[in-house]
Write an enzyme that holds these catalytic residues in place. Structure first.
Site, mmCIF file in Angstrom:
data_model
loop_
_atom_site.group_PDB
_atom_site.id
_atom_site.type_symbol
_atom_site.label_atom_id
_atom_site.label_comp_id
_atom_site.label_asym_id
_atom_site.label_seq_id
_atom_site.Cartn_x
_atom_site.Cartn_y
_atom_site.Cartn_z
ATOM 1 N N GLU A 304 -35.059 -122.878 -29.589
ATOM 2 C CA GLU A 304 -34.243 -122.372 -29.659
ATOM 3 C C GLU A 304 -33.022 -121.876 -30.339
ATOM 4 O O GLU A 304 -32.065 -120.674 -30.957
ATOM 5 C CB GLU A 304 -32.807 -122.392 -28.244
ATOM 6 C CG GLU A 304 -34.285 -122.807 -27.192
ATOM 7 C CD GLU A 304 -35.327 -121.441 -26.837
ATOM 8 O OE1 GLU A 304 -35.557 -120.026 -27.639
ATOM 9 O OE2 GLU A 304 -36.583 -122.032 -25.750
ATOM 10 N N HIS A 307 -33.792 -120.030 -33.753
ATOM 11 C CA HIS A 307 -34.042 -118.876 -33.049
ATOM 12 C C HIS A 307 -32.748 -117.641 -33.610
ATOM 13 O O HIS A 307 -32.806 -116.823 -34.035
ATOM 14 C CB HIS A 307 -34.205 -118.496 -32.063
ATOM 15 C CG HIS A 307 -35.735 -117.939 -31.134
ATOM 16 N ND1 HIS A 307 -36.838 -117.198 -32.146
ATOM 17 C CD2 HIS A 307 -36.344 -118.796 -30.402
ATOM 18 C CE1 HIS A 307 -37.551 -118.047 -31.874
ATOM 19 N NE2 HIS A 307 -37.365 -118.268 -31.305
ATOM 20 N N ASP A 368 -40.284 -122.777 -33.984
ATOM 21 C CA ASP A 368 -41.090 -124.113 -33.613
ATOM 22 C C ASP A 368 -41.051 -125.037 -35.188
ATOM 23 O O ASP A 368 -40.794 -126.333 -34.372
ATOM 24 C CB ASP A 368 -42.206 -123.851 -33.789
ATOM 25 C CG ASP A 368 -43.111 -123.646 -32.213
ATOM 26 O OD1 ASP A 368 -42.336 -123.195 -31.254
ATOM 27 O OD2 ASP A 368 -44.127 -122.721 -31.615
HETATM 28 ZN ZN LIG Z 1 -39.278 -118.819 -28.659
#
Ligand SMILES: [Zn+2]
Length: 466
Positions: A304, A307, A368
């Site tokens: 997160e 992101h 990721d």
């Molecule tokens: Zn995501």
């Protein structure tokens, strides 16, 4: 089933109309592009830009006619959509509306409607063999209609204060890991680094559940009227959304319920959100080995955070405002690494001729990779120089990779997998494990991988982003 005149012809018309709409629409990859999807307009401008559909009337019927400005996402699709509407006969549009009304209400009608919809949507299109038990469907409906009311109860029963404290600590450690990673990035100029660090320092964090709960007292429910309850819940949800018009942004608001097993980053708010639901195994277990936990929830927190710096997240600043804070050379370098990484995903196949789409899944794949790297950094820092214990024959680092892999264990029907690669911005689970890992140098050392091994990538072919 509802006595519609000439249903076969109507069905053909609906398919033809939907196909035209699909052809006019942007791909999933294009509609991720935040520069292209941010198109503020007045309703009058939309009327002029996309003639043939009564946009202003439609907006005021939806009770948002007062909006001075609206944001059009797939801008070039709108004139085409308006033309498709203008060129369709009333008969075709009525058939189309009837289909969608039935498709959306069928799950709440009598058994034959429920079963027909299952046969068409779930079985025929996605390969699902058996309908979910009724209690599961019912729980999902209550979750989507009265989410925070259920959430309040969920939190009281299943979310002890210690979980929130542990999570706050872990988020702090992962954030520190990202800060260090940015500071030592070799490819980035000091100017861009300073802006990236400023953005990181401004991240908002929400954990567990909202500070104030949504008030559902105005929503009426009736034990004997399922469809009426669904309609009133939809109406309530719409009124809630419309009620925000013209008011300041509510920073306390959550975009998901506490019982959701997921997490998200909001680029326009620059915040990361971890509902109570994700703070359980396999993501997090307070009684489990911390290496496994770092591979699970640590990787999710890192995901997160990343992101905010993925191919789209990087386009806004610490306030969530879409603005280019990058030195041109850094943007070029980022783009070239991301493109190389995306090409790897383009090569992953789920069925003959059906491959993952690297551009569509780019943001998630970058998150990721970042998540895994940050989890590893944070786990190693948490040892304070002491060696990690060996458990069950596995080193700490090895267990961290296993923790990440265990989080993504899942089974998907072949047809559902094909749907996923066309519609989802996430890569299929298997590639959320294999895809990022083979770009992590430490993964090779930890498991002793060598050239010729199936997932081996030459060092110069591994993507280096954050
Ligand atoms: Zn995501």
């Amino acid at each position: 089933m509802v006595g519609w005149p000439d249903p076969e012809k109507s069905a053909d018309d609906v398919i033809a109309l939907e196909t035209q709409i699909a052809d006019a629409s942007w791909s999933r990859a294009e509609s991720r592009n935040r520069d292209r999807t941010y198109n503020p307009m007045t309703p009058a401008q939309l009327d002029a830009d996309a003639p043939g559909f009564p946009w202003s009337t439609w907006l005021s019927t939806a009770r948002v006619g007062e909006a001075g400005q609206i944001v059009i996402r797939q801008k070039t699709a709108f004139p085409k959509l308006a033309k498709i509407f203008a060129d369709s006969t009333v008969e075709i549009l009525q058939g189309w509306a009837a289909f969608h009304l039935l498709d959306q209400t069928a799950p709440y009608l009598s058994k034959r409607f429920v079963e027909s919809r299952f046969e068409f949507r779930n079985k025929e299109l996605a390969g699902q063999i058996e309908e979910q038990p009724r209690w599961k469907r019912a729980t999902q409906l209550v979750n989507s209609s009265l989410g925070e009311a259920v959430g309040k109860e969920y939190v009281a029963r299943h979310f002890p204060p210690e979980s929130k404290a542990t999570m706050e600590e872990l988020v702090g450690l992962l954030k520190a890991a990202l800060q260090k990673r940015i500071e030592r990035l070799e490819w980035m100029t000091p100017e861009t680094k300073a802006k990236a660090l400023e953005k990181l320092s401004m991240f908002g964090v929400k954990i567990g559940y909202p500070n104030k709960w949504r008030d559902y007292s105005a929503l009426e429910t009736d034990v004997g009227d399922l469809l009426g309850n669904v309609r009133r819940a939809n109406e309530f949800r719409w009124a809630y959304a419309v009620g925000k018009l013209g008011k300041p942004v509510d920073r306390e608001e959550w975009g998901t319920t506490p019982q959701t097993v997921n997490a998200y980053y909001s680029s326009t708010r620059n915040e990361i959100v971890f509902p109570a639901g994700i703070l359980q195994a396999p993501f997090f277990d307070p009684s489990a080995d911390m290496a496994i936990n770092y591979g699970g929830i640590g990787g999710v927190i890192g995901h997160e955070l990343t992101h905010g710096f993925d191919d789209q997240g990087r386009k806004s600043d610490g306030y969530g405002v879409l603005t280019d804070w990058w030195q041109p050379a850094d943007a070029v370098r980022f783009h070239s690494e991301a493109t190389r990484y995306g090409a790897q995903f383009d090569s992953y196949s789920v069925a003959p001729g059906v491959n993952v789409k690297g551009a569509q899944t780019m943001g998630e794949n970058i998150a990721d990779l970042g998540g895994l790297l940050l989890a590893l950094d944070a786990y190693r820092a948490s040892l304070h120089g002491k060696p990690a214990p060996v458990l069950g024959g596995y080193t700490g680092d090895q267990r961290l990779f296993l923790g990440w892999a265990q989080v993504w264990r899942s089974k998907t029907r072949p047809d559902a997998l094909k749907q996923q690669v066309i519609t989802d911005v996430h890569s299929p689970s298997r590639f959320r494990v294999d895809g990022p890992m083979r770009n992590v140098d430490a993964w090779y050392d930890v498991w002793g991988l060598k050239p010729g091994d199936k997932l081996y990538l030459k060092p110069e072919d591994r993507a280096q982003i954050w």
